[in-house]
Design a protein around this motif. Sequence first.
Motif: not given
Length: 416
Positions: A267-277
């Motif tokens: 879990n990234l502990k953020a309300s939303a996520a969008s991208c990764l590298a």
Amino acid sequence: MADRADGGAVAPAKRRQQPARRTSRHIPRRSCRSRVSLERVLGISTVSSSGLTSDPNSGLIAYPAGCVIVLLQLKTNRQTHIINACRKPFTAVAFSPDGKHLVSGESGHMPCVRVWEVGGGQVAEVQSHKYGVSCVAFSSSSSYIVSVGFQHDRTVSVWDWRKGSIIASNKVSSRVFSVSFSQDNSYFVTAGNRHVKFWYLDASKERRVNSTVPLIGRSGLLDDHKNSVFCGVACGRGLMASNTYCITSCGLLCLFNSSRHLEAWVNLKASAASCLAVSEDSIFCGCSDGVIRVFRPSDLQYVSTLQRPHRLGVDLAQSAQHGPLPATPGAQYPDMLALTFDPRGKHLTCVYNDHSVYVWDVQDVRDVRKLYSALYHSSCVWGVEVYPELQDPSQACLPASSFLTCSSDNTIRLWN
């Protein structure tokens, strides 16, 4: 008779002047064309990581701005440009692994996938989609290009761009947001709405004779996350080359093993996520509110959270001159849209949803420094006004060549 003789003497004089007038009409137009050229683009139209890429060799950054691709050289802060002659907006860009070529996708009716020589012109194109191209990628050998169409197209195509032929193609039932090639060049992965699929090139090529064959794919085993929206995917590098990493819109980082099974998630502990590298040493996850989490590729162990950009609702000039301001309770930050990582220079380029661009030095992820920032308008530009040149420069309130812009983002900005 005398009147007619005078009239006859006047007429030749008029005829002798005509060539001079014709010459004077053409000279300014040739001069204008030779002077006008695109020097700089102040804006960006990237909406996802498919619209942001960096050359792994030189660190050159590329992103779309309407029907122009901006090539930004970070060391010199100099732009060069690729202009689409058909005036269709660019939607996706990707560098070849050797950095010599750039592939682009565009939107509009019957869009093309084009290959450009960096520093040169277009060298190849193919038309295999109907409505638009959502993402493109080079294979690790630079021999093939995969392109994925928009939601209503949903076509995945593999193109041998040097031979000019589509070698394999297939349909997908879901919307696709991201694509990534494996390091060994044997497969690539697409991710989207309830969709993670592994496509195998070797198996497809075995069935090919002299025509396009169906592309062979196998779905990832999603278990309890089968209803998730996977908005980003990246194949592993180095010792982790057999792994595949995905990020979901609800804020989960997922690890798929070589058997396509979802082996672990965090879990990234953020309300939303969008991208990764992904690099050999780190996974960078872009989330809402300007958050970038860093994890270890081997076991998804949390490492650090990077510095955030400027706060929303503050004077952007202060942030540009002095760096991001200290956080205050209740402060809001722009959401992440796109990430790309330069493994050689250890530079992480980020695009946020207010159309700002930051480049961070992540040599030490616990001590991140800002190398570059561009704070563009986040919405439509309604007006441009050039500051006049005064006869007495000492009376000028603004530097020479300054101009102002107003936008529907409720800001008036001064540029030089």
